[in-house]
Write a protein that holds these residues in place. Sequence first.
Motif, short mmCIF file in Angstrom:
data_model
loop_
_atom_site.label_atom_id
_atom_site.label_comp_id
_atom_site.label_asym_id
_atom_site.label_seq_id
_atom_site.Cartn_x
_atom_site.Cartn_y
_atom_site.Cartn_z
N ILE A 1 15.62 -0.01 4.69
CA ILE A 1 16.08 0.93 3.63
C ILE A 1 14.91 0.99 2.73
N ILE A 2 14.61 2.47 2.53
CA ILE A 2 13.80 2.75 1.41
C ILE A 2 14.49 3.55 0.44
N ALA A 3 14.42 3.17 -0.79
CA ALA A 3 15.47 3.89 -1.90
C ALA A 3 14.59 3.58 -3.19
N ASN A 4 14.59 4.43 -4.13
CA ASN A 4 13.82 4.61 -5.30
C ASN A 4 14.61 4.69 -6.54
N GLY A 5 15.92 4.91 -6.27
CA GLY A 5 16.62 5.26 -7.49
C GLY A 5 17.41 6.58 -7.45
N ARG A 6 16.56 7.62 -6.82
CA ARG A 6 16.99 8.90 -6.65
C ARG A 6 17.60 9.24 -5.34
N LYS A 7 17.03 8.59 -4.39
CA LYS A 7 17.49 8.99 -2.85
C LYS A 7 17.29 7.95 -2.05
N GLU A 8 17.75 8.01 -1.06
CA GLU A 8 17.56 6.62 0.02
C GLU A 8 17.54 7.25 1.31
N GLN A 9 16.65 6.55 2.03
CA GLN A 9 16.28 6.64 3.62
C GLN A 9 16.65 5.47 4.30
N THR B 1 25.34 -11.55 9.34
CA THR B 1 25.59 -10.70 8.45
C THR B 1 24.51 -10.58 7.43
N ILE B 2 24.31 -9.34 6.91
CA ILE B 2 23.09 -9.14 6.01
C ILE B 2 23.68 -8.96 4.52
N PRO B 3 23.03 -9.78 3.70
CA PRO B 3 23.40 -9.65 2.41
C PRO B 3 23.46 -8.23 1.50
N GLN B 4 24.27 -7.82 1.02
CA GLN B 4 24.26 -6.52 0.29
C GLN B 4 23.03 -6.42 -0.56
N PRO B 5 22.27 -5.29 -0.49
CA PRO B 5 21.11 -5.12 -1.03
C PRO B 5 21.22 -5.05 -2.71
N GLN B 6 20.16 -5.56 -3.29
CA GLN B 6 20.21 -5.49 -4.82
C GLN B 6 19.69 -4.29 -5.08
N PRO B 7 20.25 -3.73 -6.33
CA PRO B 7 19.91 -2.36 -6.60
C PRO B 7 18.18 -2.12 -6.69
N PRO B 8 17.73 -1.00 -6.23
CA PRO B 8 16.42 -1.04 -6.32
C PRO B 8 16.02 -0.48 -7.68
N PRO B 9 14.69 -0.99 -7.84
CA PRO B 9 14.23 -0.70 -9.26
C PRO B 9 14.07 0.75 -9.67
N THR B 10 14.46 1.00 -10.78
CA THR B 10 14.66 2.47 -11.09
C THR B 10 13.18 3.03 -11.56
N ARG B 11 12.23 2.27 -11.96
CA ARG B 11 10.90 2.62 -12.09
C ARG B 11 10.83 3.98 -13.18
N ASN B 12 11.64 3.69 -14.36
CA ASN B 12 12.04 4.74 -15.29
C ASN B 12 12.32 6.15 -14.64
N THR C 1 5.54 8.51 -0.58
CA THR C 1 5.64 7.36 0.22
C THR C 1 6.70 7.28 1.30
N PHE C 2 8.06 8.48 0.82
CA PHE C 2 8.89 8.56 1.90
C PHE C 2 8.33 9.21 3.23
N TRP D 1 8.95 -1.76 -4.45
CA TRP D 1 8.05 -0.80 -5.22
C TRP D 1 6.96 -1.48 -5.96
N GLY D 2 7.07 -2.64 -6.44
CA GLY D 2 6.01 -3.46 -7.09
C GLY D 2 6.60 -3.12 -8.67
N GLN D 3 5.70 -4.09 -9.44
CA GLN D 3 5.95 -4.05 -10.66
C GLN D 3 5.11 -2.83 -11.67
N GLY D 4 3.86 -2.59 -10.94
CA GLY D 4 2.85 -1.76 -11.77
C GLY D 4 2.33 -0.61 -11.09
N GLU D 5 1.79 0.23 -11.51
CA GLU D 5 1.29 1.34 -10.46
C GLU D 5 0.26 1.11 -9.62
N GLU D 6 -0.38 -0.22 -10.02
CA GLU D 6 -1.64 -0.47 -8.89
C GLU D 6 -1.03 -1.44 -7.71
#
Length: 490
Positions: free
Chosen positions: A65-73, A158-169, A201-202, A134-139
Amino acid sequence: MVSYPDSQGAERSLAIRRPPSVQSHSSRATTVRRHRPHRSHFGGTTLQPQNEFPVFTHTGDIEIIIANGRKEQRYLLHKLILTQCSGFFEAGTSDEWANAGETSRPQNQNATALARIPHGGLEEKKRWKYELDWGQGEEELPMLIQKKAQPTLFGGDTIPQPQPPPTRNKPPAPQSGFFRSMANFSSLHVPATQSDPDDDTFRDYDNMFRVFYNYPPTLDPINIANAYVECKSLLQVADMYDALGVIGPRVDHHLLRFQGRLWKQIAKYPPSYLKLGYLARSKAIFSEAMVHVVGQWPLGINQLRGSIAEPVLELIEDKFDELDEIKAKIEVKLFRLTLTTSRGERVTPSNNWLEWMAVSLFRQWLAENTTPPPAPILKSPRTPSSRNGEPPPLPPPPTFNTGRVFRLLGTGGSSYLGHDECKRFLRLSPEHYNRDNLKRFERRIDEIKNKAKDAVKPLMRNFLELDLSQGGLPYLTCTRVEPHEFPWDE
């Protein structure tokens, strides 16, 4: 129905669906279920489970799962393919990884044992799940993180439900329920009204998985500058997941399709393409860039030091030392060049003054053009002062490269010491200046030029794919990377 106490001591019921081998004996149930029309919550359209890239519903066992708060792949891929292409997935799905940190058997030994019992001769295979952190900082670079699967009572994981992805503002993610309802049959792209800063990244992850499944990556086929950026970004992701052996050849194939435009780009940005060629394990790109880098060394040292593997720097320095040694030997030959009289004697001031002056002019020109200029002694009085009142340090002098001089020697003709220069030199001795002496002087200069041209032939070899017919380069291109010298073959 089977009953068992839950964590609060109450009992709950769990319906057990019989395996296919058992259900086949119930003709009525099978008939009803077989002829029941498919229902859809979306306008009555029949939706068939997807079983092709990027979601293999029936055979996939690694969910990504690749998700960033706007979209998900979402990807549902195969362990067999991912482990063959990536050392990251090979390690992450291994038994050693799964058992890491476990010093004793889990408390729920009965449940774990039951999870391994096949039912009706069929055992559900283990599944893994990864989500992009996505990490905590831009670096900090985004990285796939494995979500630990929980064993079920009746086989499989069974796979636990994913945590909400960080919104990164960013704006909040759309309704997750809609994603769950659609993810079983399609790879979801949520349309965005504007370009998302994480689109690259996507794209990189999608390209990596596409290459794993032998699909062509989506790279710019027209604009080579854009293609370079996309290929470099893809290689950096592949390097993180130990997949350069699979991704590199596809990048190499894509860039080589640009042919002549690629060689021109490498000539403009040799350090950048040297790093890309090293990551892609491209012998053609790496060799082409190496010729430019060594020819201009140490001009690109700041771009390469600390950003490329040490064996590559060692190879550059070795090739530069080899080139410097060849130039030193040829310089000695050039300074020893001389002319002879009609009797076969070396010209000297006593036996032929005019021809000896021709030899002296050539040697003077050679010395001036192969020796770095002296450093300036006086500083400019208008040099601005720094904050502490002291004058700032002077910028380093430009790199002195003798490649241009050897190219002039290898070209010969009127490229240096032409008619006007010979005329000005001979006029310094008015008693020797006349038309006949000038012609004789120029013939002897041409003779020594031809000898110099033969002496520098080893430096005139060109190992570039770049077409130099429309103009040469101001540095030497005679460096060659032998087949056994590529730093990734060690």
